[in-house]
Scaffold this motif. Structure first.
Motif, mmCIF file in Angstrom:
data_model
loop_
_atom_site.group_PDB
_atom_site.id
_atom_site.type_symbol
_atom_site.label_atom_id
_atom_site.label_comp_id
_atom_site.label_asym_id
_atom_site.label_seq_id
_atom_site.Cartn_x
_atom_site.Cartn_y
_atom_site.Cartn_z
ATOM 1 N N SER A 135 0.727 -1.039 -0.134
ATOM 2 C CA SER A 135 -0.021 0.021 -0.169
ATOM 3 C C SER A 135 0.800 1.354 0.200
ATOM 4 C CB SER A 135 -1.059 0.059 1.393
ATOM 5 O OG SER A 135 -0.002 0.202 2.372
ATOM 6 N N ALA A 136 1.980 1.119 0.511
ATOM 7 C CA ALA A 136 2.965 2.458 0.423
ATOM 8 C C ALA A 136 4.461 2.166 0.681
ATOM 9 C CB ALA A 136 2.567 3.285 1.655
ATOM 10 N N PHE A 137 5.386 2.802 0.352
ATOM 11 C CA PHE A 137 6.669 2.914 0.750
ATOM 12 C C PHE A 137 7.038 4.281 1.279
ATOM 13 C CE2 PHE A 137 6.276 0.287 -3.412
ATOM 14 C CZ PHE A 137 6.960 -0.768 -3.140
ATOM 15 N N HIS A 138 8.224 4.054 2.059
ATOM 16 C CA HIS A 138 8.647 5.083 2.867
ATOM 17 C C HIS A 138 10.191 5.161 2.801
ATOM 18 C CE1 HIS A 138 4.673 5.939 4.339
ATOM 19 N NE2 HIS A 138 4.666 4.402 4.765
ATOM 20 N N GLY A 139 10.759 6.378 2.306
ATOM 21 C CA GLY A 139 12.370 6.354 2.326
ATOM 22 C C GLY A 139 12.599 7.430 1.156
ATOM 23 N N HIS A 140 13.886 7.155 0.654
ATOM 24 C CA HIS A 140 14.386 7.960 -0.319
ATOM 25 C C HIS A 140 14.384 7.187 -1.503
ATOM 26 C CE1 HIS A 140 14.895 12.233 1.347
ATOM 27 N NE2 HIS A 140 14.937 11.587 2.366
ATOM 28 N N PHE A 141 13.607 7.431 -2.597
ATOM 29 C CA PHE A 141 13.601 6.340 -3.968
ATOM 30 C C PHE A 141 12.696 7.110 -4.808
ATOM 31 C CE2 PHE A 141 10.418 5.106 -0.602
ATOM 32 C CZ PHE A 141 9.415 5.347 -1.375
ATOM 33 N N PHE A 142 12.674 6.462 -6.191
ATOM 34 C CA PHE A 142 12.005 6.683 -7.172
ATOM 35 C C PHE A 142 10.857 5.650 -7.302
ATOM 36 C CE2 PHE A 142 10.521 7.079 -11.659
ATOM 37 C CZ PHE A 142 9.903 8.385 -11.547
#
Length: 373
Positions: free
Chosen positions: A23-30
């Motif tokens: 449902s969701a990702f968290h952090g620094h990415f594309f």
């Protein structure tokens, strides 16, 4: 940073078994698709969080499966893939999930989501959500075991796996990323704190959220010997409460906030001893994270003083337990009653501040939120 392992031109895909979805990702990415992240450069010091929810009303089978695959190029030009598989039992009792909860992961996820929320909302709203989530977690646990815990109606009820969750929630709202208003924290400091909450691994992030305080004269040789036989990433050394009121002005203490080891020297400690700590701190600040043994260098600088030896040993061991890119801990000394002590004001998490509750006040607040009156 130049020598640590780095994955270049990486993509990370996360898969779940039938009945589950991301449902969701968290952090620094594309994000390239619903289950694929693009990571131009990533190293072992970075962490990402993934929220997985039910895709169907009931998950079939007794086990759920998840897989994380990282396709990347090494610094030597080799294209490799690294795969991690995880299986988790499917239970129909929410209480079993509380018993299996990972406290560090829960706190890290709470920190990441709060940092992201603060970018598009008021800081006060982000702080409120953190407190509400902690209160809701405890209220749900109490509702599950309300009858069995009736005799503890006047106590804050916590599962054994989440005993420190209230402390971490308070640390998040009092940290530089969320505390105060726009003028209370320098924009660069707040931005750096938000970035850290988004990328740091849990073992470092938790120390940033809630500092550890060590009484240097209590780090006996027996305690240091016990550590040598420990394989844990957590240093098996006793800490003292994170409160300035609990400190003895005749003693030196070391405060570990994840990025620095600050020696707080009591006002009754002699000036010569304070200068020794300052000298050793300068030596350690230059050497920690390098090829030279900081412990041996500190001993050469100040001779065989047991308290100084404990301090040098503590800094070197804390640095060892960091991953390669995070082992460069800053180190310096401040004395009680001097202007330099101001840097520690926001480190005393158990003390009351003008705009923040003390830890005891926060526990009372959570108790009321969980239905304790």
């Amino acid at each position: 940073s130049l020598c640590r392992p780095t994955a270049w031109e990486a993509v990370m895909r996360i898969r779940c078994s039938t009945g589950l979805k991301i449902s969701a990702f968290h952090g620094h990415f594309f994000v390239r698709s619903s289950d694929l992240l693009a990571l131009p450069a990533v190293d072992p010091d970075k962490a990402f969080s993934v929220e997985i929810v039910l895709d169907e009303t009931v998950v079939s089978g007794q086990t759920a499966y998840m897989q994380c695959a990282l396709l990347y190029t090494t610094s030597g030009g080799e294209r490799r893939i690294r795969v991690h598989n995880l299986s988790a039992p499917v239970v129909d009792d929410l209480g079993s999930m509380y018993l299996a909860a990972d406290e560090a992961t829960c706190a890290a996820l709470l920190a990441q989501t709060s940092a992201e929320r603060s970018l598009g909302n008021r800081l006060s709203d982000a702080r409120t959500v953190v407190v509400q989530k902690a209160g809701r977690t405890l209220r749900e646990y109490k509702s599950l075991y309300g009858a069995a815990l009736a005799s503890s109606a006047q106590k804050l009820t916590l599962p054994n796996t989440l005993l420190n969750l209230p402390a971490y929630a308070l640390g998040i709202v009092r940290g530089d990323a969320l505390r105060g208003g726009a003028r209370d924290v320098h924009p660069d400091v707040r931005a750096a704190a938000r970035f850290a909450l988004n990328v740091e691994p849990p073992n470092i992030l938790l120390r940033r959220i809630w500092p550890a305080v060590y009484r240097l004269r209590k780090l006996s040789k027996d305690a240091r010997g016990a550590e040598e036989n420990s394989l844990s990433r957590c240093l098996p050394v006793a800490t003292v409460p994170t409160s300035q009121r609990e400190l003895d002005s005749n003693e030196p203490y070391a405060v570990d906030d994840g990025v620095s080891i600050i020696v707080w020297v009591g006002s009754q400690v002699s000036q010569s001893d304070f200068e020794k700590f300052s000298t050793v701190a300068a030596v350690l600040d230059d050497l920690v994270g390098g090829d030279v043994d900081p412990y041996a260098a500190a001993m050469d600088a100040c001779g065989q003083d047991e308290t100084i030896e404990s301090y040098a040993w503590l800094v070197s061991k804390l640095a060892e337990r960091r991953t390669a890119g995070l082992s460069c801990l800053r180190s310096f000394a401040v004395q009680q009653g001097t202007p330099g002590e101001a840097i520690l004001i926001n480190k005393w998490m158990e003390d009351h501040l003008a705009a923040s509750m003390s830890y005891k006040e926060f526990l009372v607040h959570l108790h009321r939120m969980s239905g304790g009156g």
